[in-house]
Design a protein around this motif. Sequence first.
Motif, PDB file in Angstrom:
ATOM      1  N   PRO A  41      56.793  34.893  24.391  1.00  0.00           N
ATOM      2  CA  PRO A  41      56.707  35.533  23.074  1.00  0.00           C
ATOM      3  C   PRO A  41      55.270  35.982  22.777  1.00  0.00           C
ATOM      4  CG  PRO A  41      56.689  33.172  22.792  1.00  0.00           C
ATOM      5  CD  PRO A  41      56.857  33.430  24.269  1.00  0.00           C
ATOM      6  N   THR A  42      55.094  36.644  21.630  1.00  0.00           N
ATOM      7  CA  THR A  42      53.759  37.083  21.230  1.00  0.00           C
ATOM      8  C   THR A  42      53.113  36.122  20.242  1.00  0.00           C
ATOM      9  OG1 THR A  42      54.697  38.456  19.477  1.00  0.00           O
ATOM     10  CG2 THR A  42      54.271  39.521  21.603  1.00  0.00           C
ATOM     11  N   ASP A  43      53.895  35.236  19.646  1.00  0.00           N
ATOM     12  CA  ASP A  43      53.433  34.194  18.725  1.00  0.00           C
ATOM     13  C   ASP A  43      54.077  32.889  19.139  1.00  0.00           C
ATOM     14  OD1 ASP A  43      51.651  34.660  16.566  1.00  0.00           O
ATOM     15  OD2 ASP A  43      53.123  35.969  15.632  1.00  0.00           O
ATOM     16  N   GLY A  49      44.245  24.471  16.072  1.00  0.00           N
ATOM     17  CA  GLY A  49      43.688  25.722  15.574  1.00  0.00           C
ATOM     18  C   GLY A  49      44.527  26.904  16.008  1.00  0.00           C
ATOM     19  N   ASP A  50      44.058  28.085  15.660  1.00  0.00           N
ATOM     20  CA  ASP A  50      44.703  29.336  16.045  1.00  0.00           C
ATOM     21  C   ASP A  50      43.853  29.994  17.124  1.00  0.00           C
ATOM     22  OD1 ASP A  50      46.754  29.036  14.175  1.00  0.00           O
ATOM     23  OD2 ASP A  50      45.568  29.987  12.604  1.00  0.00           O
ATOM     24  N   PHE A  51      44.501  30.388  18.209  1.00  0.00           N
ATOM     25  CA  PHE A  51      43.796  30.961  19.344  1.00  0.00           C
ATOM     26  C   PHE A  51      44.503  32.236  19.800  1.00  0.00           C
ATOM     27  CE2 PHE A  51      43.455  26.346  19.499  1.00  0.00           C
ATOM     28  CZ  PHE A  51      42.077  26.194  19.400  1.00  0.00           C
ATOM     29  N   ILE A  52      43.727  33.171  20.329  1.00  0.00           N
ATOM     30  CA  ILE A  52      44.272  34.416  20.868  1.00  0.00           C
ATOM     31  C   ILE A  52      44.104  34.375  22.382  1.00  0.00           C
ATOM     32  CG2 ILE A  52      44.124  36.930  20.916  1.00  0.00           C
ATOM     33  CD1 ILE A  52      44.910  35.938  18.188  1.00  0.00           C
ATOM     34  N   MET A  53      45.227  34.467  23.093  1.00  0.00           N
ATOM     35  CA  MET A  53      45.179  34.585  24.544  1.00  0.00           C
ATOM     36  C   MET A  53      45.264  36.066  24.879  1.00  0.00           C
ATOM     37  SD  MET A  53      47.618  32.926  27.482  1.00  0.00           S
ATOM     38  CE  MET A  53      47.095  31.261  27.122  1.00  0.00           C
ATOM     39  N   HIS A  59      44.750  43.760  31.272  1.00  0.00           N
ATOM     40  CA  HIS A  59      45.518  44.586  30.329  1.00  0.00           C
ATOM     41  C   HIS A  59      45.093  44.212  28.900  1.00  0.00           C
ATOM     42  CE1 HIS A  59      48.016  43.884  33.962  1.00  0.00           C
ATOM     43  NE2 HIS A  59      48.047  45.206  33.929  1.00  0.00           N
ATOM     44  N   PRO A  60      44.099  44.890  28.334  1.00  0.00           N
ATOM     45  CA  PRO A  60      43.512  44.490  27.044  1.00  0.00           C
ATOM     46  C   PRO A  60      44.468  44.485  25.854  1.00  0.00           C
ATOM     47  CG  PRO A  60      42.432  46.471  27.921  1.00  0.00           C
ATOM     48  CD  PRO A  60      43.470  46.049  28.900  1.00  0.00           C
ATOM     49  N   LYS A  61      45.594  45.201  25.940  1.00  0.00           N
ATOM     50  CA  LYS A  61      46.535  45.202  24.814  1.00  0.00           C
ATOM     51  C   LYS A  61      47.429  43.962  24.801  1.00  0.00           C
ATOM     52  CE  LYS A  61      46.626  50.131  24.118  1.00  0.00           C
ATOM     53  NZ  LYS A  61      47.438  51.334  23.989  1.00  0.00           N
ATOM     54  N   MET A  62      47.438  43.192  25.879  1.00  0.00           N
ATOM     55  CA  MET A  62      48.251  41.974  25.947  1.00  0.00           C
ATOM     56  C   MET A  62      47.593  40.893  25.104  1.00  0.00           C
ATOM     57  SD  MET A  62      49.404  41.598  29.945  1.00  0.00           S
ATOM     58  CE  MET A  62      50.213  40.026  29.713  1.00  0.00           C
ATOM     59  N   LYS A  63      48.299  40.423  24.094  1.00  0.00           N
ATOM     60  CA  LYS A  63      47.769  39.358  23.228  1.00  0.00           C
ATOM     61  C   LYS A  63      48.884  38.390  22.862  1.00  0.00           C
ATOM     62  CE  LYS A  63      43.946  41.942  21.573  1.00  0.00           C
ATOM     63  NZ  LYS A  63      43.187  42.518  20.545  1.00  0.00           N
ATOM     64  N   LEU A  64      48.529  37.109  22.875  1.00  0.00           N
ATOM     65  CA  LEU A  64      49.430  36.033  22.466  1.00  0.00           C
ATOM     66  C   LEU A  64      48.686  35.183  21.468  1.00  0.00           C
ATOM     67  CD1 LEU A  64      51.807  33.968  22.712  1.00  0.00           C
ATOM     68  CD2 LEU A  64      50.643  33.080  24.729  1.00  0.00           C
ATOM     69  N   THR A  65      49.267  34.969  20.294  1.00  0.00           N
ATOM     70  CA  THR A  65      48.648  34.113  19.283  1.00  0.00           C
ATOM     71  C   THR A  65      49.253  32.719  19.386  1.00  0.00           C
ATOM     72  OG1 THR A  65      48.363  36.013  17.825  1.00  0.00           O
ATOM     73  CG2 THR A  65      48.154  33.834  16.829  1.00  0.00           C
ATOM     74  N   LEU A  66      48.386  31.723  19.568  1.00  0.00           N
ATOM     75  CA  LEU A  66      48.806  30.325  19.659  1.00  0.00           C
ATOM     76  C   LEU A  66      48.382  29.627  18.384  1.00  0.00           C
ATOM     77  CD1 LEU A  66      47.519  29.668  23.270  1.00  0.00           C
ATOM     78  CD2 LEU A  66      49.864  30.126  22.585  1.00  0.00           C
ATOM     79  N   HIS A  67      49.323  28.962  17.748  1.00  0.00           N
ATOM     80  CA  HIS A  67      49.066  28.160  16.549  1.00  0.00           C
ATOM     81  C   HIS A  67      49.302  26.708  16.937  1.00  0.00           C
ATOM     82  CE1 HIS A  67      49.363  31.947  14.303  1.00  0.00           C
ATOM     83  NE2 HIS A  67      50.463  32.171  15.020  1.00  0.00           N
ATOM     84  N   VAL A  68      48.218  25.922  17.021  1.00  0.00           N
ATOM     85  CA  VAL A  68      48.313  24.540  17.455  1.00  0.00           C
ATOM     86  C   VAL A  68      48.025  23.617  16.285  1.00  0.00           C
ATOM     87  CG1 VAL A  68      47.507  22.837  19.131  1.00  0.00           C
ATOM     88  CG2 VAL A  68      47.492  25.266  19.731  1.00  0.00           C
ATOM     89  N   GLU A  69      48.998  22.737  15.967  1.00  0.00           N
ATOM     90  CA  GLU A  69      48.818  21.769  14.865  1.00  0.00           C
ATOM     91  C   GLU A  69      48.222  20.494  15.388  1.00  0.00           C
ATOM     92  OE1 GLU A  69      52.446  21.054  12.806  1.00  0.00           O
ATOM     93  OE2 GLU A  69      52.535  23.074  12.034  1.00  0.00           O
TER      94      GLU A  69
END
Length: 120
Positions: free
Chosen positions: A49-51, A101-105, A110-120
């Motif tokens: 997924p993207t999030d 925290g919140d992190f962007i992978m 491929h610079p348009k590839m992004k995954l946002t990780l929300h870690v509690e």
Amino acid sequence: MALRRRCLRPLLFFGTLALIGTGIALEAAWASLPAATRIVLQKGSRYWPTDLYLRRGDTITLRNGDARLIHHAFIEADRFSFDAGDQSPGAETRLILATPGDFIMQCGIHPKMKLTLHVE
């Protein structure tokens, strides 16, 4: 009309208490769950997924699902960094998330590839 309001007030009050109690029970159940492993697919110059919402201790398995493309996943943050290196088609890399925290992978290729990780 006034009688109807008086009858509904206790229902609203006890219904709210029930929801609060359920929330506390769900929070306790969530805290007792073991760490999970999530698969993140790298395919078609996208993360799937993207999030992603995770808990500390969860593991991400990055899987290159492309037949020909190489990917290079990385995270650069103040409190945490990760670099998977070049991943050939079919390769997998694991990452254990220990920092909240919140992190962007991103993908270094491929610079348009992004995954946002929300870690509690």
